[in-house]
Design a protein around this motif. Structure first.
Motif, PDB file in Angstrom:
ATOM      1  N   GLU A  26      -7.296 -21.869  -8.039  1.00 24.39           N
ATOM      2  CA  GLU A  26      -5.933 -21.159  -7.740  1.00 24.39           C
ATOM      3  C   GLU A  26      -6.316 -19.713  -7.137  1.00 24.39           C
ATOM      4  O   GLU A  26      -5.579 -19.415  -6.325  1.00 24.39           O
ATOM      5  CB  GLU A  26      -5.128 -21.068  -8.994  1.00 24.39           C
ATOM      6  N   LEU A  27      -7.248 -19.113  -7.662  1.00 20.76           N
ATOM      7  CA  LEU A  27      -7.697 -17.897  -7.192  1.00 20.76           C
ATOM      8  C   LEU A  27      -8.089 -17.771  -5.750  1.00 20.76           C
ATOM      9  O   LEU A  27      -7.671 -17.107  -4.748  1.00 20.76           O
ATOM     10  CB  LEU A  27      -8.605 -17.251  -7.923  1.00 20.76           C
ATOM     11  N   ALA A  28      -8.853 -18.876  -5.409  1.00 15.53           N
ATOM     12  CA  ALA A  28      -9.323 -19.297  -3.968  1.00 15.53           C
ATOM     13  C   ALA A  28      -8.020 -19.109  -2.869  1.00 15.53           C
ATOM     14  O   ALA A  28      -8.029 -18.865  -1.830  1.00 15.53           O
ATOM     15  CB  ALA A  28     -10.384 -20.046  -3.960  1.00 15.53           C
ATOM     16  N   ARG A  29      -7.206 -20.103  -3.468  1.00 12.16           N
ATOM     17  CA  ARG A  29      -6.035 -19.974  -2.677  1.00 12.16           C
ATOM     18  C   ARG A  29      -5.289 -18.719  -2.287  1.00 12.16           C
ATOM     19  O   ARG A  29      -4.685 -18.454  -1.262  1.00 12.16           O
ATOM     20  CB  ARG A  29      -4.977 -21.027  -3.304  1.00 12.16           C
ATOM     21  N   ARG A 236     -23.390 -12.780  -7.286  1.00 11.45           N
ATOM     22  CA  ARG A 236     -23.524 -13.012  -5.939  1.00 11.45           C
ATOM     23  C   ARG A 236     -23.359 -14.499  -5.587  1.00 11.45           C
ATOM     24  O   ARG A 236     -22.708 -14.734  -4.786  1.00 11.45           O
ATOM     25  CB  ARG A 236     -24.855 -12.772  -5.276  1.00 11.45           C
ATOM     26  N   ASP A 237     -23.894 -15.365  -6.450  1.00 10.66           N
ATOM     27  CA  ASP A 237     -23.509 -16.883  -6.217  1.00 10.66           C
ATOM     28  C   ASP A 237     -21.941 -17.207  -6.356  1.00 10.66           C
ATOM     29  O   ASP A 237     -21.722 -18.041  -5.743  1.00 10.66           O
ATOM     30  CB  ASP A 237     -24.358 -17.640  -7.213  1.00 10.66           C
ATOM     31  N   TRP A 238     -21.446 -16.681  -7.460  1.00  8.73           N
ATOM     32  CA  TRP A 238     -19.968 -16.954  -7.703  1.00  8.73           C
ATOM     33  C   TRP A 238     -19.056 -16.279  -6.648  1.00  8.73           C
ATOM     34  O   TRP A 238     -18.435 -17.197  -6.074  1.00  8.73           O
ATOM     35  CB  TRP A 238     -19.572 -16.079  -9.044  1.00  8.73           C
ATOM     36  N   MET A 239     -19.408 -15.244  -6.002  1.00  3.77           N
ATOM     37  CA  MET A 239     -18.791 -14.563  -4.903  1.00  3.77           C
ATOM     38  C   MET A 239     -18.661 -15.619  -3.714  1.00  3.77           C
ATOM     39  O   MET A 239     -18.068 -15.756  -2.838  1.00  3.77           O
ATOM     40  CB  MET A 239     -19.163 -13.564  -4.494  1.00  3.77           C
ATOM     41  N   ALA A 240     -20.235 -16.140  -3.484  1.00  2.00           N
ATOM     42  CA  ALA A 240     -20.453 -16.905  -2.368  1.00  2.00           C
ATOM     43  C   ALA A 240     -19.579 -18.378  -2.511  1.00  2.00           C
ATOM     44  O   ALA A 240     -19.093 -18.722  -1.611  1.00  2.00           O
ATOM     45  CB  ALA A 240     -21.812 -17.427  -2.158  1.00  2.00           C
ATOM     46  N   ALA A 241     -19.381 -18.859  -3.643  1.00  2.00           N
ATOM     47  CA  ALA A 241     -18.735 -20.175  -3.914  1.00  2.00           C
ATOM     48  C   ALA A 241     -17.150 -19.922  -3.766  1.00  2.00           C
ATOM     49  O   ALA A 241     -16.702 -20.674  -3.343  1.00  2.00           O
ATOM     50  CB  ALA A 241     -19.064 -20.590  -5.472  1.00  2.00           C
ATOM     51  N   LEU A 242     -16.871 -18.608  -4.301  1.00  2.00           N
ATOM     52  CA  LEU A 242     -15.249 -18.412  -4.014  1.00  2.00           C
ATOM     53  C   LEU A 242     -15.161 -18.106  -2.674  1.00  2.00           C
ATOM     54  O   LEU A 242     -13.919 -18.842  -2.168  1.00  2.00           O
ATOM     55  CB  LEU A 242     -14.970 -17.452  -4.896  1.00  2.00           C
ATOM     56  N   SER A 243     -15.871 -17.533  -1.942  1.00  2.00           N
ATOM     57  CA  SER A 243     -15.446 -17.400  -0.455  1.00  2.00           C
ATOM     58  C   SER A 243     -15.629 -18.801   0.245  1.00  2.00           C
ATOM     59  O   SER A 243     -14.467 -18.931   1.266  1.00  2.00           O
ATOM     60  CB  SER A 243     -16.512 -16.525   0.216  1.00  2.00           C
ATOM     61  N   THR A 244     -16.257 -19.670   0.022  1.00  2.00           N
ATOM     62  CA  THR A 244     -16.248 -21.216   0.590  1.00  2.00           C
ATOM     63  C   THR A 244     -15.139 -21.899   0.148  1.00  2.00           C
ATOM     64  O   THR A 244     -14.676 -22.253   0.993  1.00  2.00           O
ATOM     65  CB  THR A 244     -17.455 -21.842  -0.075  1.00  2.00           C
ATOM     66  N   LYS A 245     -14.530 -21.757  -0.962  1.00  2.00           N
ATOM     67  CA  LYS A 245     -13.420 -22.213  -1.394  1.00  2.00           C
ATOM     68  C   LYS A 245     -12.114 -21.741  -0.626  1.00  2.00           C
ATOM     69  O   LYS A 245     -11.216 -22.576  -0.435  1.00  2.00           O
ATOM     70  CB  LYS A 245     -13.247 -22.195  -3.111  1.00  2.00           C
ATOM     71  N   ALA A 246     -12.166 -20.460  -0.547  1.00  2.00           N
ATOM     72  CA  ALA A 246     -11.037 -19.730   0.214  1.00  2.00           C
ATOM     73  C   ALA A 246     -11.084 -20.081   1.609  1.00  2.00           C
ATOM     74  O   ALA A 246     -10.201 -20.219   1.998  1.00  2.00           O
ATOM     75  CB  ALA A 246     -11.321 -18.299  -0.043  1.00  2.00           C
ATOM     76  N   ILE A 247     -12.200 -20.108   2.087  1.00  2.00           N
ATOM     77  CA  ILE A 247     -12.315 -20.555   3.680  1.00  2.00           C
ATOM     78  C   ILE A 247     -11.600 -22.125   3.678  1.00  2.00           C
ATOM     79  O   ILE A 247     -10.885 -22.440   4.678  1.00  2.00           O
ATOM     80  CB  ILE A 247     -13.784 -20.672   4.315  1.00  2.00           C
ATOM     81  N   ASN A 248     -12.084 -23.088   2.832  1.00  2.00           N
ATOM     82  CA  ASN A 248     -11.657 -24.417   2.909  1.00  2.00           C
ATOM     83  C   ASN A 248      -9.970 -24.275   2.725  1.00  2.00           C
ATOM     84  O   ASN A 248      -9.154 -25.129   3.488  1.00  2.00           O
ATOM     85  CB  ASN A 248     -12.179 -25.076   1.871  1.00  2.00           C
ATOM     86  N   HIS A 249      -9.445 -23.610   1.727  1.00  2.00           N
ATOM     87  CA  HIS A 249      -8.065 -23.512   1.658  1.00  2.00           C
ATOM     88  C   HIS A 249      -7.345 -22.641   2.789  1.00  2.00           C
ATOM     89  O   HIS A 249      -6.422 -23.398   3.354  1.00  2.00           O
ATOM     90  CB  HIS A 249      -7.819 -22.713   0.395  1.00  2.00           C
ATOM     91  N   ALA A 250      -7.953 -21.789   3.670  1.00  2.00           N
ATOM     92  CA  ALA A 250      -7.405 -21.265   4.781  1.00  2.00           C
ATOM     93  C   ALA A 250      -7.306 -22.094   5.674  1.00  2.00           C
ATOM     94  O   ALA A 250      -6.471 -22.466   6.500  1.00  2.00           O
ATOM     95  CB  ALA A 250      -8.224 -20.130   5.004  1.00  2.00           C
TER      96      ALA A 250
END
Length: 258
Positions: A26-29, A236-250
């Motif tokens: 939900e945060l990544a969205r 750093r790992d968590w931010m990278a994973a969140l950014s990947t999820k956000a790109i997928n949602h975008a």
């Protein structure tokens, strides 16, 4: 709700909350919406049950992906800093629904205030408090906080008042119900100014040590010294994973408009 909050404090020095990410997806969205230039709709999603925002244009995707990516994966500092400022913006809207909060920056490493919140008295229409925010994603929180104290000292001395006033006026203009002239009439910055530090910390961090010296930098009551923390095992790992999820949602959001 993508973030939940647990009160923390060291009375009478500072008070705030510890954040827990309760729903990464939900945060990544929401982060994706902001990256696509839809922070207005992301805010409405946070405060309006059942709100469905418009589908973003495909022309916004390239810029969103740049925001959500690190040009050098070994040095993701700017990407992570931007991500954390958006997370802090989301947290602020969850903590203060309908609040007057500066929109997130749309570039990495923006040279200005990380965030500003404006509290207006509903009866008098005057500004009650202006909250200046420093929002940092870091693996060395105490070192970063020491740097923030120096910036707060400068702000307390009035070095940034001209920029602060300009930002406050722009924020107040977003609310047509507020009489702008009345809101800033006789505004005494030193008496109406508060601060909010939001920072990533390792799990188990000692918050009293982390925010030591806050009251020596910012005088006044405890409400003027806000402290927000996001504990993470590996930031750093968590931010990278969140950014990947956000790109997928975008990408999925844009695909719906193709």
């Amino acid at each position: 709700m993508p973030i939940t909050f647990t009160p923390i404090s060291s009375s009478p020095t500072w008070s705030g909350s510890s954040w827990q990410i309760s729903n990464d997806d939900e945060l990544a969205r929401l982060v994706a919406r902001v990256a696509l230039g839809q922070s207005h709709f992301a805010k409405r999603i946070l405060v309006e049950t059942g709100f469905r925002s418009p589908t973003p244009s495909s022309s916004t995707l390239e810029g969103a992906v740049r925001l959500l990516s690190a040009s050098n994966p070994k040095e993701p500092y700017h990407r992570d800093g931007w991500l954390f400022q958006v997370i802090s913006w989301i947290a602020a809207h969850l903590q203060q629904p309908g609040g007057l909060i500066m929109e997130p920056h749309m570039i990495h490493a923006h040279k200005g205030f990380d965030g500003i919140h404006v509290h207006v008295d509903g009866t008098t229409g005057q500004v009650e408090r202006v909250v200046i925010c420093e929002e940092k994603a870091t693996k060395n929180p105490r070192k970063m906080v020491s740097r923030i104290w120096e910036e707060f000292k400068d702000m307390e001395n009035g070095d940034s008042d001209h920029r602060l006033l300009s930002e406050v006026i722009m924020i107040l203009r977003l609310s047509p119900a507020i009489d702008l002239d009345k809101a800033i009439e006789n505004l005494v910055w030193k008496n109406r100014r508060a601060y909010r530090v939001a920072i990533t910390v390792p799990n188990g961090a000692n918050y009293s040590q982390l925010f030591d010296g806050y009251d020596a930098v910012v005088a006044g009551d405890v409400a003027q010294r806000g402290s927000e923390v996001l504990p993470l095992t590996d930031m750093r790992d968590w931010m990278a994973a969140l950014s990947t999820k956000a790109i997928n949602h975008a990408e999925k959001l844009v695909e719906a408009n193709v």
